[in-house]
Design a protein around this motif. Structure first.
Motif, mmCIF file in Angstrom:
data_model
loop_
_atom_site.group_PDB
_atom_site.id
_atom_site.type_symbol
_atom_site.label_atom_id
_atom_site.label_comp_id
_atom_site.label_asym_id
_atom_site.label_seq_id
_atom_site.Cartn_x
_atom_site.Cartn_y
_atom_site.Cartn_z
ATOM 1 N N SER A 620 2.226 9.610 -9.325
ATOM 2 C CA SER A 620 0.990 10.358 -9.064
ATOM 3 C C SER A 620 -0.195 9.460 -8.722
ATOM 4 O O SER A 620 -1.265 9.957 -8.375
ATOM 5 C CB SER A 620 0.639 11.215 -10.286
ATOM 6 N N VAL A 621 -0.014 8.139 -8.832
ATOM 7 C CA VAL A 621 -1.108 7.201 -8.570
ATOM 8 C C VAL A 621 -0.749 6.336 -7.369
ATOM 9 O O VAL A 621 0.327 5.764 -7.291
ATOM 10 C CB VAL A 621 -1.377 6.296 -9.798
ATOM 11 N N SER A 622 -1.669 6.258 -6.421
ATOM 12 C CA SER A 622 -1.468 5.428 -5.230
ATOM 13 C C SER A 622 -2.808 4.836 -4.817
ATOM 14 O O SER A 622 -3.867 5.353 -5.188
ATOM 15 C CB SER A 622 -0.893 6.254 -4.086
ATOM 16 N N GLU A 624 -4.176 5.041 -1.976
ATOM 17 C CA GLU A 624 -4.869 6.042 -1.165
ATOM 18 C C GLU A 624 -5.600 7.054 -2.044
ATOM 19 O O GLU A 624 -6.741 7.446 -1.747
ATOM 20 C CB GLU A 624 -3.877 6.760 -0.261
ATOM 21 N N SER A 625 -4.962 7.471 -3.145
ATOM 22 C CA SER A 625 -5.610 8.452 -4.018
ATOM 23 C C SER A 625 -6.787 7.835 -4.768
ATOM 24 O O SER A 625 -7.791 8.502 -5.036
ATOM 25 C CB SER A 625 -4.593 9.012 -5.027
ATOM 26 N N ALA A 628 -9.665 7.437 -2.029
ATOM 27 C CA ALA A 628 -9.841 8.551 -1.091
ATOM 28 C C ALA A 628 -11.295 8.978 -0.923
ATOM 29 O O ALA A 628 -11.683 9.495 0.133
ATOM 30 C CB ALA A 628 -8.999 9.746 -1.553
ATOM 31 N N SER A 629 -12.125 8.743 -1.933
ATOM 32 C CA SER A 629 -13.510 9.210 -1.867
ATOM 33 C C SER A 629 -14.371 8.399 -0.909
ATOM 34 O O SER A 629 -15.478 8.804 -0.576
ATOM 35 C CB SER A 629 -14.142 9.186 -3.262
#
Length: 690
Positions: A620-622, A624-625, A628-629
């Motif tokens: 669930s962690v990358s 990109e995540s 992303a902001s």
């Protein structure tokens, strides 16, 4: 150097010290001693590879405190560790001790292993503060003692040898310098540091010594880095037994020795009397050699007085920038291409000597050139794994060829008959298990590129573009690979590419690369935040505010995941990356900085990288995540990621290939982790072959 037990004895006698207000004066600083003490006394990370940004901040705070008190610091660093191999046994013993400490730290225990680039971060930081600094040819002790005698100023050090040197301005121990707490003189408002200084006159007067020169006998009798204490043990036993039978504690031994020395008029008579108790043929020690060591304490010499008096502050834009100030370079000359190399091939070139003295080149260069012996640094890693320095072997061998000369051989010689016989041999000392491995390196071992290796004395004559191409060739990348990378990150990215290709097992996984690159991005963001807002009219939630949010989110995530005991694989792959980075940095300096010197304090934070490595193991962690902001921050990360993995490389394509073998259930269970790591390394080749 150091004299065992002397510091404890001296510090137990307050009458040897005098309270002073440190202000409005020069202060000579033992550079190596200072950065060790600043790092270890600040509770910074050791087990995860270091916390360099916080360390740099502490260094800035320290010199800011001196500046407020109008104390003018002059920092002198050690040069080569052992000019004549007189202390080789001591150096090996200390390396062995560091390996044991590193093993303890890798299991969550205690130890004092200085992170691998802490010294370079310290140097970069004080250069940015324009603090006068120099590097001695060998150990800095004699240089500092001689300068202190000429200038009449105190020396800041924790080295017990300075109790033996005659320093009229006094010796200040780092542990006695409360630089965090400044006092103010009521009469003038001048701020100062309330400290205490050791004065040698109090010591020899206490024991009625006829001359302070007799104190130098302590070094050879008690033992220092050059003289084994066991050599003079028969003498010490003889004089101590006259006072007390049986074992004698070190403080009492020292006191008895002081009283014995009071009988003599000079150091020669005292040493001659002591040597009567020593079996010279068995100990292989000559009285004259010991007397030479005594004289080094009595009459230290310095070559740095004129260097400091020029007001020269080195800038990392070339081999040495002082040539323009001396009128050696015409106005049209590129300052990154110094003139007048001025040395024969068999001698160390002038530009290397200048670079070493100014601290622009590391002692590693001189140790390779003069001693032909390198002791590789110790990092925190499990001893059952291979040495992390294997990863940077190709870079080191290229450096040796540049420094010592080497054949123009192909990247992969067809047979042993194609390999030239070399004229030099260098010995590398590295870790193997808990012990030390000695490896002989010869010119034919450094066959890294199929082009002529330029002669060392001609390097300054070569154009910057040619030196840039040579650097990239050795690193195994091209200008195209670095085209989209910010200039201050090009060298770290080149080192990262080399790391991915040449890493030994356990090899890096995708999450390790992602964590390192996120560390680069984190450093760029914190640097931008420290510089202040670009515009006072920035809208909330954008620009600087957004960067602060990302930085906090990354650090909070890392803190929630990092463990006190470093993860074995993460530590080892990060250590391999560090080894590549350090050697790439050395190579860049030797070639005259064709790439910008990277800001090391912003590249790596141990707890951050280790914590992010654990966090990224979750699907669930990358990256990109996490980014992303901010589209700009994400674009920087993706550019760095692409730069590290693009370009067809045969070596990378082989990474992760698995041989088909039948395994017993026991062996398969034992190798589950290793196979998983090898399989995951296929991600590199997959990215390359896209």
């Amino acid at each position: 150097m150091g004299i065992r037990g002397l510091t404890r004895y001296i510090r137990s006698h307050s009458e040897f010290f005098q309270d002073v207000s440190l202000c409005n004066c020069k202060l000579l600083i033992d550079g190596d001693n200072l950065y060790h003490n600043l790092y270890f006394s600040s509770g910074l990370d050791i087990a995860h590879g270091g916390d360099y940004a916080r360390f740099a901040d502490i260094v800035r705070e320290f010199f800011a405190a001196l500046r407020v008190c109008r104390v003018a610091p002059f920092v002198v660093f050690d040069g080569i560790c052992d000019k004549d191999n007189k202390k080789l046994a001591t150096l090996k013993q200390r390396t062995q001790e560091r390996i044991i400490q590193a093993q303890s730290l890798s299991f969550g225990g205690s130890g004092s292993i200085l992170p691998i680039v802490a010294d370079e971060v310290f140097i970069q930081t004080i250069m940015s503060l324009r603090v006068p600094m120099a590097q001695a040819e060998v150990e800095a002790d004699s240089e500092l003692a001689a300068l202190a005698k000429q200038w009449g100023c105190p020396v800041l050090t924790q080295d017990s040898d300075f109790f033996i040197f005659n320093i009229p301005g006094g010796v200040c121990a780092f542990s006695d310098l409360p630089w965090h707490t400044l006092s103010v003189k009521a009469s003038s408002g001048q701020r100062y540091i309330a400290t205490k200084l050791f004065f040698q006159c109090h010591l020899y007067c206490q024991f009625s010594l006829k001359t302070p020169r007799l104190l130098a006998i302590l070094a050879v009798v008690l033992g220092n880095d050059y003289v084994d204490s066991m050599v003079m043990q028969p003498f010490m036993s003889a004089i101590t037994q006259t006072v007390k039978r049986g074992p004698v504690a070190r403080p009492l031994q020292i006191e008895i020795l002081f009283r014995w020395l009071s009988r003599f008029n000079d150091e020669r008579d005292a040493l001659h009397a002591a040597m009567k108790y020593v079996d010279v043929s068995r100990c292989k020690v000559q009285e004259q050699k010991l007397l030479d060591i005594v004289q080094e304490y009595i009459s230290p010499e310095s070559t740095l007085d004129s260097f400091f008096s020029t007001g020269y502050f080195p800038l990392r834009k070339g081999y040495f920038v002082s040539a323009q100030a001396k009128g050696a370079c015409p106005p049209c000359h590129d300052p990154r291409q110094p003139l007048n190399p001025g040395a024969k091939c068999s001698e160390i070139p002038e530009w290397i000597g200048e670079g070493l003295k100014a601290g622009l080149l590391p002692p590693f260069v001189c140790e390779a050139f003069k001693l032909r012996q390198i002791i590789l640094s110790t990092q925190v890693e499990c001893v059952h794994l291979q040495s992390s320095h294997l990863c940077s072997r190709n870079i080191r061998y290229a450096i040796y060829s540049l420094l010592l000369g080497g054949p123009a051989t192909s990247l992969r010689p067809k047979s042993r008959h194609h390999r030239s016989s070399g004229k030099w041999c260098l010995v590398e000392i590295d870790r193997r298990g808990k012990g030390l491995l000695h490896t002989q390196v010869r010119p034919e071992d450094s066959a890294l590129f199929a082009q002529d290796i330029p002669e060392l004395h001609r390097l300054p004559e070569i154009q910057v573009d040619s030196r840039y191409h040579l650097l990239l060739t050795i690193m195994g990348c091209s200008a195209e690979d670095l085209a989209d990378v910010p200039t201050d990150l090009q060298l770290p990215i080149a080192a990262t590419r080399h790391w991915l290709i040449h890493a030994v097992a356990p090899k890096p996984r995708p999450l390790h690369l992602h964590a390192l690159l996120l560390g680069f991005v984190y450093g760029k963001l914190t640097a931008s935040i420290s510089a202040g807002p670009v515009s006072q009219a920035e809208a909330p939630g954008t620009g600087r505010d957004l960067k602060i949010c990302i930085v906090k989110a990354l650090m909070n995530l890392a803190k929630s995941k990092v463990l006190a005991r470093p993860q074995e694989v993460t530590s080892h792959v990060c250590n391999q990356w560090f080894s590549c980075l350090v050697m790439a940095s050395h190579l860049n300096k030797i070639l005259g900085y064709p790439l910008q010197d990277p800001p090391l304090e912003r590249l790596y934070c141990g707890p951050l990288v280790h914590g992010l490595s654990r966090a990224l193991s979750s699907p669930s962690v990358s990256p990109e995540s996490l980014l992303a902001s901010s589209s700009g921050t994400l674009a920087l990360y993706l550019a760095l990621q692409q730069a590290t993995t693009k370009g067809p490389t045969a070596s990378v394509a082989k990474v992760g290939s698995k041989k088909k073998k039948r395994k017993s259930k026991t062996r398969a269970a034992r190798n589950d982790v290793k196979d998983e790591l090898d399989a995951e390394c296929g991600w590199v080749s997959a990215l390359v072959l896209k």
